[in-house]
Design a protein around this motif. Structure first.
Motif, PDB file in Angstrom:
ATOM      1  N   ASP A  40       0.241  -0.723   0.166  1.00  0.00           N
ATOM      2  CA  ASP A  40      -0.245  -0.143  -0.309  1.00  0.00           C
ATOM      3  C   ASP A  40       0.870   1.190  -0.044  1.00  0.00           C
ATOM      4  OD1 ASP A  40      -2.696  -1.354  -0.005  1.00  0.00           O
ATOM      5  OD2 ASP A  40      -2.374  -1.580   2.165  1.00  0.00           O
ATOM      6  N   SER A  41       2.495   1.148  -0.379  1.00  0.00           N
ATOM      7  CA  SER A  41       2.868   2.292  -0.356  1.00  0.00           C
ATOM      8  C   SER A  41       4.494   2.081  -0.673  1.00  0.00           C
ATOM      9  CB  SER A  41       3.065   2.438   1.400  1.00  0.00           C
ATOM     10  OG  SER A  41       4.247   1.982   2.038  1.00  0.00           O
ATOM     11  N   VAL A  42       4.865   2.810  -0.911  1.00  0.00           N
ATOM     12  CA  VAL A  42       6.483   2.482  -1.745  1.00  0.00           C
ATOM     13  C   VAL A  42       7.143   1.993  -0.430  1.00  0.00           C
ATOM     14  CG1 VAL A  42       8.791   3.404  -2.574  1.00  0.00           C
ATOM     15  CG2 VAL A  42       6.798   3.975  -3.504  1.00  0.00           C
ATOM     16  N   ALA A  43       7.176   2.487   0.935  1.00  0.00           N
ATOM     17  CA  ALA A  43       8.331   1.693   2.072  1.00  0.00           C
ATOM     18  C   ALA A  43       7.794   0.529   1.787  1.00  0.00           C
ATOM     19  CB  ALA A  43       7.862   2.990   3.474  1.00  0.00           C
ATOM     20  N   GLU A  44       6.451   0.364   2.563  1.00  0.00           N
ATOM     21  CA  GLU A  44       6.099  -1.232   2.905  1.00  0.00           C
ATOM     22  C   GLU A  44       5.927  -2.587   1.096  1.00  0.00           C
ATOM     23  OE1 GLU A  44       1.734  -2.272   2.245  1.00  0.00           O
ATOM     24  OE2 GLU A  44       1.724  -3.564   2.776  1.00  0.00           O
ATOM     25  N   ALA A  45       6.518  -1.642  -0.016  1.00  0.00           N
ATOM     26  CA  ALA A  45       7.139  -2.261  -0.511  1.00  0.00           C
ATOM     27  C   ALA A  45       7.843  -3.125  -0.423  1.00  0.00           C
ATOM     28  CB  ALA A  45       6.145  -1.681  -2.264  1.00  0.00           C
ATOM     29  N   VAL A  46       9.365  -1.901  -0.734  1.00  0.00           N
ATOM     30  CA  VAL A  46      11.071  -2.052  -0.613  1.00  0.00           C
ATOM     31  C   VAL A  46      11.329  -2.489   0.465  1.00  0.00           C
ATOM     32  CG1 VAL A  46      11.094   0.021  -2.562  1.00  0.00           C
ATOM     33  CG2 VAL A  46      11.177   0.358  -0.379  1.00  0.00           C
ATOM     34  N   ARG A  47      10.990  -2.464   1.882  1.00  0.00           N
ATOM     35  CA  ARG A  47      11.079  -2.489   3.165  1.00  0.00           C
ATOM     36  C   ARG A  47      11.875  -4.225   3.175  1.00  0.00           C
ATOM     37  NH1 ARG A  47       6.878  -2.088   5.842  1.00  0.00           N
ATOM     38  NH2 ARG A  47       6.749  -0.010   5.933  1.00  0.00           N
ATOM     39  N   ASP A  48      11.339  -5.245   2.744  1.00  0.00           N
ATOM     40  CA  ASP A  48      12.392  -6.363   2.927  1.00  0.00           C
ATOM     41  C   ASP A  48      12.644  -6.722   1.102  1.00  0.00           C
ATOM     42  OD1 ASP A  48      10.988  -6.842   5.274  1.00  0.00           O
ATOM     43  OD2 ASP A  48       9.028  -7.004   4.734  1.00  0.00           O
ATOM     44  N   ALA A  49      12.329  -5.672   0.598  1.00  0.00           N
ATOM     45  CA  ALA A  49      13.067  -6.336  -1.176  1.00  0.00           C
ATOM     46  C   ALA A  49      14.722  -7.026  -0.625  1.00  0.00           C
ATOM     47  CB  ALA A  49      12.698  -5.716  -2.007  1.00  0.00           C
ATOM     48  N   ASP A  50      14.799  -7.687  -1.290  1.00  0.00           N
ATOM     49  CA  ASP A  50      16.507  -8.081  -2.288  1.00  0.00           C
ATOM     50  C   ASP A  50      16.828  -6.825  -3.332  1.00  0.00           C
ATOM     51  OD1 ASP A  50      16.806 -10.575  -0.431  1.00  0.00           O
ATOM     52  OD2 ASP A  50      15.058 -11.050  -1.877  1.00  0.00           O
ATOM     53  N   VAL A  60      10.741   9.613 -10.764  1.00  0.00           N
ATOM     54  CA  VAL A  60      12.121   8.326 -10.133  1.00  0.00           C
ATOM     55  C   VAL A  60      12.637   9.727  -8.805  1.00  0.00           C
ATOM     56  CG1 VAL A  60      14.114   8.277 -10.518  1.00  0.00           C
ATOM     57  CG2 VAL A  60      12.820   7.513 -12.695  1.00  0.00           C
ATOM     58  N   GLU A  61      12.767  11.593  -9.023  1.00  0.00           N
ATOM     59  CA  GLU A  61      13.373  11.653  -7.902  1.00  0.00           C
ATOM     60  C   GLU A  61      12.237  11.913  -6.686  1.00  0.00           C
ATOM     61  OE1 GLU A  61      14.027  15.757  -9.782  1.00  0.00           O
ATOM     62  OE2 GLU A  61      15.097  14.578 -10.757  1.00  0.00           O
ATOM     63  N   ALA A  62      11.017  11.957  -6.910  1.00  0.00           N
ATOM     64  CA  ALA A  62       9.792  11.402  -5.996  1.00  0.00           C
ATOM     65  C   ALA A  62      10.002  10.229  -5.300  1.00  0.00           C
ATOM     66  CB  ALA A  62       8.677  12.003  -6.045  1.00  0.00           C
ATOM     67  N   VAL A  63       9.933   9.020  -5.949  1.00  0.00           N
ATOM     68  CA  VAL A  63       9.909   8.121  -5.264  1.00  0.00           C
ATOM     69  C   VAL A  63      11.602   7.316  -4.452  1.00  0.00           C
ATOM     70  CG1 VAL A  63       9.451   5.447  -6.757  1.00  0.00           C
ATOM     71  CG2 VAL A  63       7.663   7.759  -7.409  1.00  0.00           C
ATOM     72  N   VAL A  64      12.199   7.600  -5.931  1.00  0.00           N
ATOM     73  CA  VAL A  64      13.206   7.486  -5.488  1.00  0.00           C
ATOM     74  C   VAL A  64      13.904   7.918  -4.070  1.00  0.00           C
ATOM     75  CG1 VAL A  64      15.819   6.514  -5.677  1.00  0.00           C
ATOM     76  CG2 VAL A  64      13.488   5.922  -6.756  1.00  0.00           C
ATOM     77  N   LEU A  65      13.907   9.262  -4.462  1.00  0.00           N
ATOM     78  CA  LEU A  65      14.738  10.041  -3.895  1.00  0.00           C
ATOM     79  C   LEU A  65      13.855  10.851  -2.544  1.00  0.00           C
ATOM     80  CD1 LEU A  65      17.263  11.897  -6.378  1.00  0.00           C
ATOM     81  CD2 LEU A  65      17.633   9.552  -4.918  1.00  0.00           C
ATOM     82  N   GLY A  66      13.082  10.476  -2.777  1.00  0.00           N
ATOM     83  CA  GLY A  66      11.506  11.836  -2.100  1.00  0.00           C
ATOM     84  C   GLY A  66      11.251  10.900  -0.199  1.00  0.00           C
ATOM     85  N   GLU A  67      11.139  11.866   0.239  1.00  0.00           N
ATOM     86  CA  GLU A  67      10.547  10.768   1.762  1.00  0.00           C
ATOM     87  C   GLU A  67       9.085   9.861   1.807  1.00  0.00           C
ATOM     88  OE1 GLU A  67       8.819  13.791   4.867  1.00  0.00           O
ATOM     89  OE2 GLU A  67       9.299  15.775   4.326  1.00  0.00           O
ATOM     90  N   GLY A  68       9.922   9.250   2.320  1.00  0.00           N
ATOM     91  CA  GLY A  68       8.931   7.896   2.560  1.00  0.00           C
ATOM     92  C   GLY A  68       9.358   7.242   1.343  1.00  0.00           C
ATOM     93  N   GLY A  69      10.694   7.513   0.642  1.00  0.00           N
ATOM     94  CA  GLY A  69      10.856   7.065  -0.975  1.00  0.00           C
ATOM     95  C   GLY A  69      11.574   5.892  -0.560  1.00  0.00           C
ATOM     96  N   VAL A  70      12.252   5.558  -1.571  1.00  0.00           N
ATOM     97  CA  VAL A  70      12.868   3.580  -1.877  1.00  0.00           C
ATOM     98  C   VAL A  70      13.722   3.836  -0.958  1.00  0.00           C
ATOM     99  CG1 VAL A  70      14.368   2.082  -3.685  1.00  0.00           C
ATOM    100  CG2 VAL A  70      12.393   3.114  -4.272  1.00  0.00           C
ATOM    101  N   LEU A  71      15.463   4.700  -1.178  1.00  0.00           N
ATOM    102  CA  LEU A  71      16.549   5.429  -0.791  1.00  0.00           C
ATOM    103  C   LEU A  71      16.060   4.720   0.930  1.00  0.00           C
ATOM    104  CD1 LEU A  71      18.918   6.747  -3.044  1.00  0.00           C
ATOM    105  CD2 LEU A  71      17.488   4.164  -3.277  1.00  0.00           C
TER     106      LEU A  71
END
Lengths: 303, 303, 303, 303
Positions: free
Chosen positions: C49-59, C71-82
């Motif tokens: 249900d969120s980017v954070a939830e999706a990536v938390r346990d991902a290899d 890309v900047e928002a989803v990867v670099l942004g707050e609550g984002g991938v990184l």
């Protein structure tokens, strides 16, 4: 009294011949459709029924014809100027043709002992009527000097620019710059309009700086008023740019913008704009920018 | 006595500030490298040690900065003009920047109650020294009128062209036409030279007709003399054309020749010509046409 | 079992994620409009249900997003991938963005200890569905090798082309060549049609020689059938060419044809063709040549 | 046994004639410089001392000549093919000439009762040697069918594309696409190189997608190895693009990229590159981008 034969009494030729009459020359005119000679006779000139008759007794012969094949036929052809003219005559070709045609005419004339100049003009119908044409002259300098009394009756800026053909080369360069400038001004106007600028004010301030040019001064008001009645037709500018491209290709000269604007003029013509004024390049920039599409209303393109 | 803060005392800014002193304004100048303020003090102006100090008591603030990031930092940034200026001040940004920067500055100023105009100039160092600049002004008409006394001290052709950002849009159009015209003249000159025409004579006759433009009048003599010392540097014109292309792309406007000449300027710069006068486009046409290759002697291109 | 987070389940992303499920990965998907995750769940994936939830346990994390700001928002942004990913995760950005965005993402990832690749794809929806994409990969070679099992589930031609950002640079070059080739084929077809040639036969013989290309093979039949349904939309190609032009300008690289075709695509879009397939460049050549004007029927251009 | 007269035993013509011998035809060859007929005799052909002698008893006549004036002289001129050939002969002109020359030859042949085809080829010297040329044939369909045994001895892809002249039109389109594709690939390579991409890897991945083309496959390896030995000379491609531009101009067809690349080829030639392979367009993009300047080392441009 100097006798001047004038061959080609069209939109440009007729007022040029009239100005020669006004300047005191004995002018004998010839035109393929003979009705056009009536106006010359009404102003004190004479009429001939053939090229040969016109040039037989002339001191000076002026030709003002549409294109290279016309010049080749009328000047070099059977019963043409060189065949019929006196050996001490002076030939001034004011037509706009390929520089090589200018050179070929000069060489053929010289072979018969006749002095020749290429002397294309710039300034449009208005300039022809007012005797205010710019005349760019190629040929021998002494011959140029002997032609000045005749040239001065037709133009106000008269410059000797080099040997035979050089007048045509400068005219070609003139047509290159004019086409490019109309296109640049058109691009600027569409850009300014798209961004909500007051076009009249913009033209005023642009005309005053390094961007200033004769197109902004003389053509932009009609363009803003959306008046594209010729003036100088797209069809003719297309013909002239064909000369520019061919002459540049032969010389190995690269004309990045010149080639590009020649393509734009050709496209405008293919879309049905051939009989509009060349400032109708504005319509094409509008169409390419998705802002107006008045080209589409022009009807079928030429075959 | 009206106090004018002047931020940016470079090649253009310094003489503009001097003309404000001469016109009777109390001018307080700021420049990042402070030595440039000495000349202003010598002529009767004052010097500030920071932007904030310069603008604190100013009635009018003029900024003359190299590029959008400079304007954003100096005007919108911390300790910048909008933060430090009085709420009844008038801001005139004379820098050449993207029209959107012009609008953003106006909006930010308005949010603080400060009136603002974008007022880029044309005319070069000579125009700045002589107070003869063309100034294209965007913003509210009443604000424009209130700014006229200051603008008239710096320029001779001052035109209000539309709302906030419109001045920058017209400046962009100006730079488009100037670049295109230099290129057209360059192509014509190489073409004429390749075909053996007397270039000085050709320029004379071309300048008199519909091909006439300010580049033929003001730049062609130096070009024929092969003097490419700036004047206006290729690097700066490259920057300005970047603004033109970006603004046209946003507006969906097609600039066939504008895009092409921007590529030619970029290429000239990539080949090491960045610090030459923009009339050095001539060198590139010569190189493309295989006639001379002086570009190659310019040394390594910029990184 | 390797856990793969997949962010962006659009036209391309959804089938790519499905192929990862099929290859045996544990795929957890996220999409802004959550309905698009249903299909993934139906095929055996999971939904977050969120980017954070999706990536938390991902290899491994694969992102497939429309443009640089996404890309900047989803990867670099707050609550984002990184921010949310494990420090030993591997990030594969398959979006098409500016090479500098690719480098910025790689640098930001490295700062957090996360390995990253830019891996844009070519091959369209069909290629995505069939797992037959071409994938051009930029980044560290060892990281590239560790990513191969995941990449091979989505593509058939997978090439490591250089350091971070290099994948995006090659994708930009790909889009440059594709746009130019469609335009060249369009010009050839209009030329052949205007001169009465059998177009099907001509395409056959052209495809067999040095003029042969994938556009003639895959696109020309639809173009001759006047089917311009996307496929790849003009709007997207316009975006991609914006990346090409910007990246080339920064590098000082001259793209004469690339710049020209970018202008033609922009014009096609301004004339209302944005949602057609990019092969609709044919319509523009027809319009410029005065042969058909179907662009005009497209209705109002975009604001 | 079918007698085939072969006029023009140059780089292309000689191996084409040899393949006809190999296929069992009785080949009688003629070449202006007679030494070139020796190789034909050595392989079992015969030699003629004039065009008239070669064609007098021929069932089929193949002409393979450099340019339109050659075809006009050899085919239409005094003592030429049409004057000397039998009235039931079949003329196949494999030269690359203007489509109008193709039509003029067909019309003149028909007036004498001789069947004629225009059948220009693509595939280069290698294709000629291997009998693997692509042959694009214009003319009457029945005549085409009667020519197939001869055509199949020289080529592997043989397509009838329309009436007289259509073969030349398709060849013109072929040369347009080839030139444009070489330029696009060159621009992509310089762009990739400037941004630090591995060029070999990039070519591999580009060749597999929608950007794929025969230039990437067949020419890019030599370009990366900086081998610009012809192959197909810039001078010849320049000639061919002259045909394309002229034919498009007559038809009112707009070729934005075609016109542009023709200018780039002309410029490459003007800078001294005329005898290099056409893939040397790469050198020009490098020069325009300030990355290398090998053009400058080519020495004096042609007069």
């Amino acid at each position: 009294m100097t006798v001047v034969a004038f061959i080609g009494l069209g939109v440009m030729g007729a007022p040029m011949a009239h100005n020669l009459v006004k300047a005191g020359f004995d002018v004998i005119g010839y035109n393929r459709s003979p009705a056009r000679a009536d106006a010359l006779v009404a102003r004190g000139g004479r009429r001939a029924d053939s090229v040969a008759e016109a040039v037989r007794d002339a001191d000076v012969i002026v030709t003002m014809l549409p294109d290279s094949p016309d010049v080749e036929a009328v000047v070099l052809g059977e019963g043409g100027v060189l065949e019929a003219a006196r050996h001490d005559a002076l030939l001034i070709d004011a037509s706009t043709v390929h520089p090589e045609t200018g050179r070929a005419v000069a060489a053929a004339a010289q072979a018969r002992g006749i002095r020749a100049l290429d002397a294309p003009v710039s300034g449009g119908e208005a300039g022809a009527v007012e005797g205010a044409l710019s005349i760019m002259v190629g040929g021998d300098e002494k011959v140029y000097e002997s032609a000045l009394p005749v040239l001065r009756a037709m133009g106000s800026t008269i410059v000797h620019v080099g040997p035979a053909g050089a007048g045509q080369t400068v005219k070609a360069a003139n047509q290159l710059i004019v086409a490019g400038t109309i296109e640049l001004v058109s691009e600027a106007l569409v850009f300014l309009d798209a961004r909500g600028v007051d076009l009249g004010a913009a033209v005023r301030v642009l005309a005053g700086g390094l961007a200033g040019n004769a197109v902004l001064q003389r053509k932009a008001p009609a363009m803003l008023a959306r008046d594209f009645a010729p003036g100088f037709r797209v069809d003719l500018h297309h013909k002239d740019l064909g000369i520019v491209l061919a002459a540049a290709r032969e010389a190995g000269v690269s004309l990045p913008l010149g080639t590009h604007v020649a393509g734009l003029i050709a496209s405008l013509r293919a879309q049905g704009g051939g009989s509009l004024d060349h400032s109708a390049l504005l319509l094409q920039v509008e169409s390419l920018s998705g802002r107006r599409n008045e080209l589409n209303a022009l009807g079928a393109p030429p075959a």
